[in-house]
Write an enzyme that holds these catalytic residues in place. Structure first.
Site, PDB file in Angstrom:
ATOM      1  N   LYS A  13      32.083  47.147  43.623  1.00 33.36           N
ATOM      2  CA  LYS A  13      31.566  46.089  42.750  1.00 33.36           C
ATOM      3  C   LYS A  13      31.508  44.746  43.479  1.00 33.36           C
ATOM      4  O   LYS A  13      30.487  44.059  43.467  1.00 33.36           O
ATOM      5  CB  LYS A  13      32.463  45.954  41.494  1.00 33.36           C
ATOM      6  CG  LYS A  13      32.594  47.243  40.692  1.00 33.36           C
ATOM      7  CD  LYS A  13      33.501  47.074  39.474  1.00 33.36           C
ATOM      8  CE  LYS A  13      34.958  46.774  39.774  1.00 33.36           C
ATOM      9  NZ  LYS A  13      35.732  47.887  40.389  1.00 33.36           N
ATOM     10  N   ARG A  87      36.689  45.173  30.739  1.00 32.31           N
ATOM     11  CA  ARG A  87      37.456  46.348  31.112  1.00 32.31           C
ATOM     12  C   ARG A  87      38.041  47.063  29.899  1.00 32.31           C
ATOM     13  O   ARG A  87      38.714  48.090  30.065  1.00 32.31           O
ATOM     14  CB  ARG A  87      38.631  45.912  31.981  1.00 32.31           C
ATOM     15  CG  ARG A  87      38.427  46.108  33.473  1.00 32.31           C
ATOM     16  CD  ARG A  87      39.691  45.573  34.126  1.00 32.31           C
ATOM     17  NE  ARG A  87      39.984  46.128  35.403  1.00 32.31           N
ATOM     18  CZ  ARG A  87      39.552  45.595  36.553  1.00 32.31           C
ATOM     19  NH1 ARG A  87      38.750  44.578  36.565  1.00 32.31           N
ATOM     20  NH2 ARG A  87      39.928  46.130  37.698  1.00 32.31           N
ATOM     21  N   ARG A 126      40.803  48.686  52.949  1.00 34.27           N
ATOM     22  CA  ARG A 126      40.138  47.411  52.697  1.00 34.27           C
ATOM     23  C   ARG A 126      40.910  46.208  53.243  1.00 34.27           C
ATOM     24  O   ARG A 126      42.125  46.144  53.143  1.00 34.27           O
ATOM     25  CB  ARG A 126      39.953  47.210  51.190  1.00 34.27           C
ATOM     26  CG  ARG A 126      39.477  45.780  50.861  1.00 34.27           C
ATOM     27  CD  ARG A 126      39.020  45.616  49.460  1.00 34.27           C
ATOM     28  NE  ARG A 126      40.039  45.993  48.492  1.00 34.27           N
ATOM     29  CZ  ARG A 126      39.813  46.033  47.197  1.00 34.27           C
ATOM     30  NH1 ARG A 126      38.608  45.761  46.728  1.00 34.27           N
ATOM     31  NH2 ARG A 126      40.771  46.386  46.374  1.00 34.27           N
ATOM     32  N   ARG A 160      45.352  43.157  49.975  1.00 36.54           N
ATOM     33  CA  ARG A 160      45.853  42.865  48.629  1.00 36.54           C
ATOM     34  C   ARG A 160      47.152  43.589  48.325  1.00 36.54           C
ATOM     35  O   ARG A 160      47.348  44.730  48.741  1.00 36.54           O
ATOM     36  CB  ARG A 160      44.786  43.264  47.593  1.00 36.54           C
ATOM     37  CG  ARG A 160      43.838  42.125  47.293  1.00 36.54           C
ATOM     38  CD  ARG A 160      42.630  42.553  46.530  1.00 36.54           C
ATOM     39  NE  ARG A 160      42.888  43.365  45.355  1.00 36.54           N
ATOM     40  CZ  ARG A 160      41.923  43.819  44.555  1.00 36.54           C
ATOM     41  NH1 ARG A 160      40.663  43.501  44.816  1.00 36.54           N
ATOM     42  NH2 ARG A 160      42.217  44.556  43.516  1.00 36.54           N
ATOM     43  N   ARG A 171      46.061  51.846  38.613  1.00 38.28           N
ATOM     44  CA  ARG A 171      44.745  51.229  38.371  1.00 38.28           C
ATOM     45  C   ARG A 171      43.740  52.272  37.916  1.00 38.28           C
ATOM     46  O   ARG A 171      42.916  52.014  37.015  1.00 38.28           O
ATOM     47  CB  ARG A 171      44.262  50.516  39.644  1.00 38.28           C
ATOM     48  CG  ARG A 171      45.001  49.208  39.901  1.00 38.28           C
ATOM     49  CD  ARG A 171      44.961  48.780  41.356  1.00 38.28           C
ATOM     50  NE  ARG A 171      43.632  48.383  41.798  1.00 38.28           N
ATOM     51  CZ  ARG A 171      43.296  48.203  43.078  1.00 38.28           C
ATOM     52  NH1 ARG A 171      44.186  48.402  44.031  1.00 38.28           N
ATOM     53  NH2 ARG A 171      42.076  47.831  43.400  1.00 38.28           N
TER      54      ARG A 171
HETATM   55  P1  AP5 Z   1      34.985  46.589  46.979  1.00 34.69           P
HETATM   56  O1  AP5 Z   1      33.577  46.104  46.947  1.00 34.69           O
HETATM   57  O2  AP5 Z   1      36.058  45.627  47.333  1.00 34.69           O
HETATM   58  O3  AP5 Z   1      35.322  47.363  45.620  1.00 34.69           O
HETATM   59  P2  AP5 Z   1      35.543  46.845  44.131  1.00 34.69           P
HETATM   60  O4  AP5 Z   1      34.842  47.789  43.234  1.00 34.69           O
HETATM   61  O5  AP5 Z   1      35.215  45.404  44.031  1.00 34.69           O
HETATM   62  O6  AP5 Z   1      37.088  47.120  44.039  1.00 34.69           O
HETATM   63  P3  AP5 Z   1      38.313  46.261  43.511  1.00 34.69           P
HETATM   64  O7  AP5 Z   1      39.543  46.965  44.032  1.00 34.69           O
HETATM   65  O8  AP5 Z   1      38.183  44.818  43.861  1.00 34.69           O
HETATM   66  O9  AP5 Z   1      38.206  46.486  42.019  1.00 34.69           O
HETATM   67  P4  AP5 Z   1      39.322  46.428  41.011  1.00 34.69           P
HETATM   68  O10 AP5 Z   1      38.545  46.652  39.788  1.00 34.69           O
HETATM   69  O11 AP5 Z   1      40.461  47.329  41.221  1.00 34.69           O
HETATM   70  O12 AP5 Z   1      39.962  44.978  41.282  1.00 34.69           O
HETATM   71  P5  AP5 Z   1      39.879  43.620  40.497  1.00 34.69           P
HETATM   72  O13 AP5 Z   1      40.009  42.551  41.496  1.00 34.69           O
HETATM   73  O14 AP5 Z   1      38.720  43.602  39.569  1.00 34.69           O
HETATM   74  O15 AP5 Z   1      35.023  47.832  48.000  1.00 34.69           O
HETATM   75  C1  AP5 Z   1      36.242  48.515  48.303  1.00 34.69           C
HETATM   76  C2  AP5 Z   1      36.247  48.911  49.796  1.00 34.69           C
HETATM   77  O16 AP5 Z   1      35.234  49.885  50.046  1.00 34.69           O
HETATM   78  C3  AP5 Z   1      35.957  47.765  50.766  1.00 34.69           C
HETATM   79  O17 AP5 Z   1      36.766  47.918  51.892  1.00 34.69           O
HETATM   80  C4  AP5 Z   1      34.458  47.922  51.101  1.00 34.69           C
HETATM   81  O18 AP5 Z   1      34.163  47.434  52.401  1.00 34.69           O
HETATM   82  C5  AP5 Z   1      34.272  49.424  51.017  1.00 34.69           C
HETATM   83  N1  AP5 Z   1      32.948  49.810  50.501  1.00 34.69           N
HETATM   84  C6  AP5 Z   1      32.262  49.232  49.476  1.00 34.69           C
HETATM   85  N2  AP5 Z   1      31.104  49.874  49.239  1.00 34.69           N
HETATM   86  C7  AP5 Z   1      31.063  50.900  50.136  1.00 34.69           C
HETATM   87  C8  AP5 Z   1      30.099  51.951  50.388  1.00 34.69           C
HETATM   88  N3  AP5 Z   1      28.959  52.052  49.652  1.00 34.69           N
HETATM   89  N4  AP5 Z   1      30.363  52.834  51.374  1.00 34.69           N
HETATM   90  C9  AP5 Z   1      31.527  52.731  52.106  1.00 34.69           C
HETATM   91  N5  AP5 Z   1      32.457  51.770  51.930  1.00 34.69           N
HETATM   92  C10 AP5 Z   1      32.234  50.863  50.943  1.00 34.69           C
HETATM   93  O19 AP5 Z   1      41.179  43.685  39.587  1.00 34.69           O
HETATM   94  C11 AP5 Z   1      42.460  43.607  40.124  1.00 34.69           C
HETATM   95  C12 AP5 Z   1      43.493  43.507  39.008  1.00 34.69           C
HETATM   96  O20 AP5 Z   1      43.273  42.312  38.246  1.00 34.69           O
HETATM   97  C13 AP5 Z   1      43.474  44.610  37.951  1.00 34.69           C
HETATM   98  O21 AP5 Z   1      44.216  45.731  38.370  1.00 34.69           O
HETATM   99  C14 AP5 Z   1      44.096  43.889  36.750  1.00 34.69           C
HETATM  100  O22 AP5 Z   1      45.485  43.782  36.903  1.00 34.69           O
HETATM  101  C15 AP5 Z   1      43.511  42.510  36.850  1.00 34.69           C
HETATM  102  N6  AP5 Z   1      42.231  42.354  36.126  1.00 34.69           N
HETATM  103  C16 AP5 Z   1      41.028  42.008  36.694  1.00 34.69           C
HETATM  104  N7  AP5 Z   1      40.052  41.944  35.752  1.00 34.69           N
HETATM  105  C17 AP5 Z   1      40.660  42.277  34.567  1.00 34.69           C
HETATM  106  C18 AP5 Z   1      40.169  42.408  33.244  1.00 34.69           C
HETATM  107  N8  AP5 Z   1      38.881  42.213  32.941  1.00 34.69           N
HETATM  108  N9  AP5 Z   1      41.064  42.771  32.281  1.00 34.69           N
HETATM  109  C19 AP5 Z   1      42.374  42.961  32.561  1.00 34.69           C
HETATM  110  N10 AP5 Z   1      42.895  42.864  33.806  1.00 34.69           N
HETATM  111  C20 AP5 Z   1      42.045  42.523  34.805  1.00 34.69           C
END
Ligand code: AP5
Ligand code: ZN
Length: 216
Positions: A13, A87, A126, A160, A171
């Protein structure tokens, strides 16, 4: 154009959102980034959510809805990319109400489909530039020069606290329990599109472009 990127942790994402910001001048609204910023600057809310986030649990709806509302009011650009929000079903309802209140539409919800094995590899490999936020991966997207950001030249590479196998398990559980029902919710609203998140980064971007061009 306003869109949601929906998918499990590591689906890509953030990677795709950054491309859309560069190429279409859209505004990325990542609740994960907002929460990490609050943590880094040591606000009261940041301190409150630190433990929850590092364990991989969701923070309360109230906190993230407040963050989104604040950013929607102040940011401007060529539409919003909701990344990691909504979410939960209450968050989806709140987003609908916020958009309606400001006379805006939700043009597409893009589900990024990736299987769990691939997610473990993506998350554990990552790292991110602490200066400009560019996202890298040890195997699939390394920096050209080891330890140096391709985009800004910074040496400040970060991993992270929640990118370990234990927190990832939590997660993923949270995703399947609380977030995946949104797929059905948006499908019935007629807004859902799906992309193959396992494809290469540029290939996924192409699929998203096609959806956006059809929606706008
Ligand atoms: P990346 O693009 O970083 O993936 P992502 O989908 O953004 O993953 P996140 O881990 O950031 O999502 P998340 O939902 O767990 O975290 P968030 O910060 O929202 O890609 C991942 C890796 O793969 C990278 O190394 C990239 O280079 C590689 N890659 C990407 N695309 C690729 C491809 N096509 N092929 C090969 N490699 C590829 O949330 C974190 C925490 O915050 C949650 O756990 C929760 O505690 C809290 N939180 C955040 N939002 C909310 C909410 N709305 N409600 C409640 N709690 C929340
Ligand atoms: Zn950088």
């Amino acid at each position: 154009t306003n869109i949601i990127l929906l998918g499990p942790p590591g689906a890509g994402k953030g990677t795709q959102a950054r491309k859309l910001v560069d190429e279409r001048n859209m505004v990325q609204l990542s609740t994960g980034d907002m929460l990490r910023e609050a943590m880094a600057s040591g606000t009261e809310m940041g301190q409150k959510v630190a433990g929850v986030m590092s364990r991989g649990e969701l923070v309360t709806d109230e906190i993230v809805i407040g963050l989104i509302e604040e950013k929607m009011a102040s940011a401007s650009g060529n539409g919003f990319i909701f990344d990691g929000f909504p979410r939960t079903l209450p968050q989806a309802d709140a987003l609908g109400a916020l958009l309606a209140k400001t006379g805006q539409a939700l043009d597409a919800v893009i589900e990024m489909r990736v299987d769990d094995e691939a997610l473990v590899k993506r998350i554990t490999g990552r790292f991110t530039c602490g200066n400009c936020g560019e996202v890298y991966h040890d195997e699939t997207k390394p920096t050209k020069v080891a330890g140096t950001c391709d985009v800004c030249g910074s040496h400040d590479m970060k991993r992270r606290a929640d990118d370990n196998e234990d927190s990832l398990k939590t997660r993923l559980m949270e995703y399947y329990k609380k977030t995946s029902p949104l797929i059905g919710y948006y499908y019935h609203a007629g807004a859902l599109s799906t992309v193959d998140g396992l494809a290469e980064i540029d290939e996924v971007a192409g699929q998203i472009d096609t959806i956006l061009d059809a929606a706008s």
